[in-house]
Structure formats: structure tokens, C-alpha cells
Design a protein around this motif. Sequence first.
Motif, mmCIF file in Angstrom:
data_model
loop_
_atom_site.group_PDB
_atom_site.id
_atom_site.type_symbol
_atom_site.label_atom_id
_atom_site.label_comp_id
_atom_site.label_asym_id
_atom_site.label_seq_id
_atom_site.Cartn_x
_atom_site.Cartn_y
_atom_site.Cartn_z
ATOM 1 N N CYS A 209 -5.984 -0.801 -6.650
ATOM 2 C CA CYS A 209 -5.379 -1.165 -5.371
ATOM 3 C C CYS A 209 -5.390 0.036 -4.417
ATOM 4 O O CYS A 209 -5.737 -0.111 -3.244
ATOM 5 N N LEU A 210 -5.019 1.207 -4.926
ATOM 6 C CA LEU A 210 -5.056 2.393 -4.063
ATOM 7 C C LEU A 210 -6.480 2.713 -3.625
ATOM 8 O O LEU A 210 -6.704 3.100 -2.478
ATOM 9 N N ASP A 211 -7.440 2.544 -4.530
ATOM 10 C CA ASP A 211 -8.843 2.758 -4.152
ATOM 11 C C ASP A 211 -9.244 1.793 -3.047
ATOM 12 O O ASP A 211 -9.904 2.186 -2.078
ATOM 13 N N ALA A 212 -8.823 0.534 -3.171
ATOM 14 C CA ALA A 212 -9.148 -0.465 -2.144
ATOM 15 C C ALA A 212 -8.502 -0.114 -0.805
ATOM 16 O O ALA A 212 -9.042 -0.438 0.255
ATOM 17 N N ALA A 213 -7.358 0.563 -0.855
ATOM 18 C CA ALA A 213 -6.675 0.991 0.372
ATOM 19 C C ALA A 213 -7.276 2.281 0.933
ATOM 20 O O ALA A 213 -6.873 2.731 2.008
ATOM 21 N N GLY A 214 -8.200 2.891 0.189
ATOM 22 C CA GLY A 214 -8.814 4.136 0.647
ATOM 23 C C GLY A 214 -7.921 5.348 0.456
ATOM 24 O O GLY A 214 -8.067 6.345 1.166
ATOM 25 N N GLU A 215 -7.007 5.286 -0.506
ATOM 26 C CA GLU A 215 -6.076 6.385 -0.740
ATOM 27 C C GLU A 215 -6.395 7.058 -2.076
ATOM 28 O O GLU A 215 -6.463 6.382 -3.104
ATOM 29 N N ALA A 216 -6.560 8.363 -2.067
ATOM 30 C CA ALA A 216 -6.824 9.110 -3.299
ATOM 31 C C ALA A 216 -5.584 9.178 -4.175
ATOM 32 O O ALA A 216 -5.678 9.185 -5.404
ATOM 33 N N ALA A 217 -4.417 9.236 -3.555
ATOM 34 C CA ALA A 217 -3.147 9.321 -4.281
ATOM 35 C C ALA A 217 -2.091 8.555 -3.495
ATOM 36 O O ALA A 217 -2.199 8.408 -2.276
ATOM 37 N N LEU A 218 -1.087 8.089 -4.195
ATOM 38 C CA LEU A 218 0.036 7.426 -3.531
ATOM 39 C C LEU A 218 0.862 8.497 -2.819
ATOM 40 O O LEU A 218 1.188 9.529 -3.407
ATOM 41 N N PRO A 219 1.181 8.307 -1.535
ATOM 42 C CA PRO A 219 1.971 9.315 -0.823
ATOM 43 C C PRO A 219 3.317 9.572 -1.508
ATOM 44 O O PRO A 219 3.931 8.665 -2.063
ATOM 45 N N ILE A 220 3.755 10.808 -1.429
ATOM 46 C CA ILE A 220 5.018 11.212 -2.067
ATOM 47 C C ILE A 220 6.188 10.365 -1.578
ATOM 48 O O ILE A 220 7.088 10.057 -2.342
ATOM 49 N N ASN A 221 6.173 9.992 -0.301
ATOM 50 C CA ASN A 221 7.302 9.239 0.254
ATOM 51 C C ASN A 221 7.091 7.727 0.174
ATOM 52 O O ASN A 221 7.690 6.982 0.937
ATOM 53 N N ALA A 222 6.282 7.278 -0.775
ATOM 54 C CA ALA A 222 6.094 5.843 -0.994
ATOM 55 C C ALA A 222 6.994 5.383 -2.132
ATOM 56 O O ALA A 222 7.519 6.189 -2.900
#
Length: 167
Positions: A53-66
Motif C-alpha cells: 500500500c505504501l509503495d502504491a502511494a509512492g512513499e518509501a516509509a510511513l511518515p513519523i506523524n502518521a
Amino acid sequence: MTTGNATVWRTAAHFVAHPPPVDWRDTLANRIGRRPRRVGLWTELAMYGARCCLDAAGEAALPINARLRVASLRGAWGATHAGLAQLDVGLPMPFTFMQSQPALMLAEVGRCLEWQGDASFMLCRDPERLLQLSKLGAPRGGLLFGVVEEERNGELPRSEWWRLVPA
């Protein structure tokens, strides 16, 4: 952006593996650079879906403030059942017991997303209600929400995830 007291959310990604593809475990190992060990099938399903899901969102890592929220009807059913069966025959507390614990799943999902923060798990019959509750007061980093189920009684395994961000 808020409307009154409610944040307006945008779905950055939605990932569904129901059932996961045949090679999903190899895909997960390649993506995170290691094979998960001693975590159990349910946790691996959660790791796979969250990472995809994060890859599909184009995010390498989940943001700290998520915020991370995971729901299930039964949790780690296979590990729980195996652990109870082992206890029933008089074996000492088996390692399988650890695999049945949702906290282990949350820690492993966080590790595979390179993230630490506000995470929780809930057994629930109404994932939509849990999603509504999870959005309340969610931080600017948004929400990663998943529903994870093992195969049981003919039901196919499922790992379904949404990456929601403030619009």
C-alpha cells in the motif's frame, strides 16, 4: 484542510490482496531485503499488504506523524489455535504464543515500514466503524489502515489497506 471539526481525507492508495498472489512471500522478502522470521502467517500478511500500500502511494516509509490501525475478525487465528493445542498436550509456553500477539504484528509492520509511532490493533466485526474512529484526531501525517485475515473455514486470506492523507 478541515470542514468545521472534520478533516477531509483523500485516499492516496488502496491495496487489496484477497487472496494474495502465489509469490507474495517472495515479493515481501525482496521488497524489505530479508525473509521475515518467527512472526507467523498473519503478521506476514499484514507486512505484505502495508508495504504494498505504501509503495502504491509512492512513499518509501510511513511518515513519523502518521497513525497505523489494523483490524481483523479473528487476529492471528492459526498461531492462537496452534499455541493452545501445544499447551493442551502439556508443552511449555510455545514460541507460537508470541506469534498470536497483535503487538508483535504491529512491531513487525512498523519495522518493515521504517516507522515508529501511534499504532493499534482491534478485533472487530465492523471495520468501517473502526476506520471512522481511526480518522478522528488523526495527525497531519495521515492514516495507514488495514484489514488482515488468515485463511479459515474456506475463507481466503486477505490483506487490504488504505493510505489516507488530509486533502
